[in-house]
Structure formats: C-alpha cells, structure tokens
Design an enzyme around this catalytic site. Structure first.
Site, PDB file in Angstrom:
ATOM      1  N   HIS A  42      15.848  26.082 -24.271  1.00 23.57           N
ATOM      2  CA  HIS A  42      17.262  26.426 -24.236  1.00 23.57           C
ATOM      3  C   HIS A  42      17.867  26.056 -22.880  1.00 23.57           C
ATOM      4  O   HIS A  42      17.581  26.680 -21.868  1.00 23.57           O
ATOM      5  CB  HIS A  42      17.412  27.927 -24.489  1.00 23.57           C
ATOM      6  CG  HIS A  42      18.806  28.426 -24.506  1.00 23.57           C
ATOM      7  ND1 HIS A  42      19.296  29.300 -23.561  1.00 23.57           N
ATOM      8  CD2 HIS A  42      19.824  28.188 -25.366  1.00 23.57           C
ATOM      9  CE1 HIS A  42      20.552  29.585 -23.837  1.00 23.57           C
ATOM     10  NE2 HIS A  42      20.902  28.930 -24.928  1.00 23.57           N
ATOM     11  N   HIS A  84      26.998  23.818 -20.354  1.00 22.92           N
ATOM     12  CA  HIS A  84      27.088  24.793 -21.437  1.00 22.92           C
ATOM     13  C   HIS A  84      28.510  25.159 -21.793  1.00 22.92           C
ATOM     14  O   HIS A  84      28.834  25.371 -22.958  1.00 22.92           O
ATOM     15  CB  HIS A  84      26.330  26.078 -21.078  1.00 22.92           C
ATOM     16  CG  HIS A  84      26.430  27.124 -22.141  1.00 22.92           C
ATOM     17  ND1 HIS A  84      27.310  28.199 -22.058  1.00 22.92           N
ATOM     18  CD2 HIS A  84      25.797  27.256 -23.331  1.00 22.92           C
ATOM     19  CE1 HIS A  84      27.198  28.929 -23.150  1.00 22.92           C
ATOM     20  NE2 HIS A  84      26.292  28.404 -23.934  1.00 22.92           N
TER      21      HIS A  84
END
Length: 363
Positions: A42, A84
């Site tokens: 991640h 992100h």
C-alpha cells in the site's frame, strides 16, 4: 485509500482474541488460503518510508510484495504524478516553497502546479500542522524531514519496477489507482485516458499482464471498461474500490447540477451487488470492516458473493501501527490470519509488506 480512525469503532464487534488465536492454531481451508493470496504494498513499504517515495517502492519490492500500488494524479502541465491525494500539503513543503498558492480551502492542489515546480519540493511522512509545527500522523514511522524524498512520476516508478523485474528475474505487478477523475475532468483533464495510454506505453495492455487498475468512481470505471479500453485495444483487470458514503470519496453533481454530492456506495455492500459489479470489473477493494457482520464479527455475505460472481476481493488497509490493530487480536499477524483464513480474502493492501508476506507464507 484511506482508513479513518472510526475503523476501531466499526470493528469493535469482531470476534474475541481467543477466536483469533484459534484461527492461527487451526487454519481453515478457504478460497484464499494458499500461496496465491496476494500481498499488495500500500503506497509501497509505507510503514517504513514516506508513502509513494521511490525508496518505499524499492523497499516493498525487496520485501517480496506481489503488487505495488501507485495512486495517480495530474499536474498543471499534464504530468502523471504518484501521489495519494490531489493536493500537496499533506506530504511536502509546498507551503514554504510556494506560499500564497493555496486555494480557498487552504489546500495546495497538484493540478495547480507544473511538474518542474513540484520537483522543487521535498516529500516526507504524512503530517499535519499543529501550533505551526508539523505533527506526524504515525509517530513510530520514519521521522519527518530527515531525508530528501521527491514526488515521482508514474513513468519513473514503472521504470523502477520494470528495471528491478529485469535485474532480479521476478515479475512484480503494479496496482495503479486513478484518483479524483471528476476533479480532473472539471479542469479539462482526462486522467483515465492519460493513465491508460501510459500503461500501454510500458507494455501493460492485456488481462494477463501483472496489473490491476482501481478506482472509487464507479461511473468512471464503467467508462474505462466499455469505452476507453476498447478504443485503445486494451483489456486490463479492473477493481471497484468501495468507500463509506459519508467519506465523500467520490463527489458527483446532483440531478440539478448544483453542489456536488457524495456518490452513494451503500448499494455495493448489499446482497446481489457483486453480480452488478462483475459486469464491468474483475475485483472489489472494500474497506476491511465492510466484510464482517457488525453484530457477530463473523464474515458477512460480501466475500462469498464476490467469489460466486468471479470477483477477487482485496481489502484495505492493514497496518501494524499502535492503535491500528483491532483490540480483539493479540497482534498484527492474528489480525491478518483472520482475514486470509476465515474471511477468505484473495489479497490485502498493507503498509507492512514484509510482515504480511511472512504471515501469508506461513499459512
């Protein structure tokens, strides 16, 4: 993908630690209880190095992750950035380098800066301002502003991963996410088309290629499936990310064309939803508490129905930081084992790929 602190409230109804211990002692054979269950890094090895830095991606690669995630946004001059959020102030020193460039909401959006400007910034761990000073979100992680990291482009990251694949003989996959397509569309940018073209340029075009393409926006994912990929001669595996509606993860104009409203994800968690999602995607990426019953803590219908519809299930995000492991589990490993063995997921997004690989392989 985000995991709010409210996660600990939602998962407080999980089975007690004694049951989790039993899971570790006697693994249950399920759809995912084998070496094919994936470990997805991640934002890289983000438990150890600043998220989405090339250093975090290289570390995740060395730790044995099966896939490495790339969140993608665009710059003012159409560069594809691995970041992100659509804004820069959460992980860079943009406020110091370019003061006065924030929008009315106080955020510094990547789409307002050129690639050359963004390359002037230093990137660090996730932080927020408290009394004028940066406060680290996860205090145990790599300290803020202790080294010089840079925002990378999607091309730079794909070059790194493909280069390592050649030099090591491995075939580690990629897991890009198209971020905020509506925001980019409002600025006249088709981020989905741009990402697909970049992936095709680097040789990712077939369903058999080591790539999953994910997005929270269901309408955009359907567009990618029915219009964009056929136009480009591509057939990638698509994953529908699932958020809580109240997060406001996907904003769309309402019927009157007035203020954007959050897309309602509730239907994706109801019985029968998997069949509808399977019409345009090959997998789902739910927030992990969505997969268990709130009253019993046992697996609900979602994984079973997804598998019956031919969908893979890759929940997010498994963290070992203090306060991130549900209290019903003695440690991070028991927590993972429950989802691999009992819930029966096909892979997990994790900030700690080394510990996740070790646990997965032990099963």
């Amino acid at each position: 993908m985000r995991t709010p602190l409210a996660s600990l409230l939602l998962i407080s109804t999980f089975l007690m630690a004694s049951l989790a211990a039993q899971v570790m002692a006697s693994p249950k054979q399920t759809h995912a209880n084998n070496s094919k269950a994936l470990v997805i890094a991640h934002r890289g090895a983000s438990g150890y190095l600043p998220e989405h830095s090339l250093a975090a991606k290289a570390l995740a690669y060395g730790m044995g992750a099966d896939y490495i995630e790339q969140d993608v946004v665009m710059s003012k001059d159409n560069a594809l950035l691995v970041l992100h959020d659509p804004y820069l102030d959460r992980v860079t020193n943009v406020a110091e380098i370019f003061p006065g460039r924030a929008r009315e909401d106080g955020r510094y959006y990547a789409i307002d800066f050129t690639l050359a400007e963004i390359k002037q910034l230093e990137m660090t761990e996730i932080f927020e301002r408290k009394d004028g000073k940066p406060k680290q979100k996860y205090p145990e992680r790599f300290p803020v502003w202790k080294s010089s990291f840079k925002v990378s482009t999607l091309a730079e990251e794909l070059e790194l991963i493909q280069g390592l694949n050649q030099s090591t003989g491995k075939n580690i996959g990629i897991y890009p996410e198209i971020k905020a397509p509506a925001l980019h569309r409002a600025a006249g940018k088709d981020i989905s088309l741009a990402v697909l073209k970049e992936l095709k340029k680097f040789g990712y075009s077939k369903a058999s290629d080591k790539v999953f393409l994910q997005c929270f926006d269901a309408h955009e994912l359907q567009r990618i499936n029915s219009k964009l990929m056929p136009k480009l001669g591509m057939d990638l595996k698509l994953v529908q990310l699932i958020a809580m509606t109240e997060w406001g993860e996907t904003l769309r104009n309402n019927a009157m064309g007035l203020k954007p409203e959050p897309y309602n994800y509730d239907w994706m968690m109801k019985p029968g939803a998997a069949q509808k999602i399977a019409e345009y995607a090959e997998g789902i990426g739910p927030w992990f508490p969505m997969l268990v019953d709130r009253n019993t803590g046992k697996p609900n219908h979602m994984v079973q129905e997804a598998h019956q519809a031919g969908l893979l299930v890759h929940p997010y995000t498994f963290r070992a930081d203090k306060g991130q492991v549900p209290p019903q589990f003695k440690n991070f490993e028991e927590y993972l084992a429950y989802f691999y063995n009992v819930v029966g997921v096909d892979g997990v997004f994790t900030d700690f790929p080394d510990r996740t690989v070790k646990l997965r392989d032990s099963l």
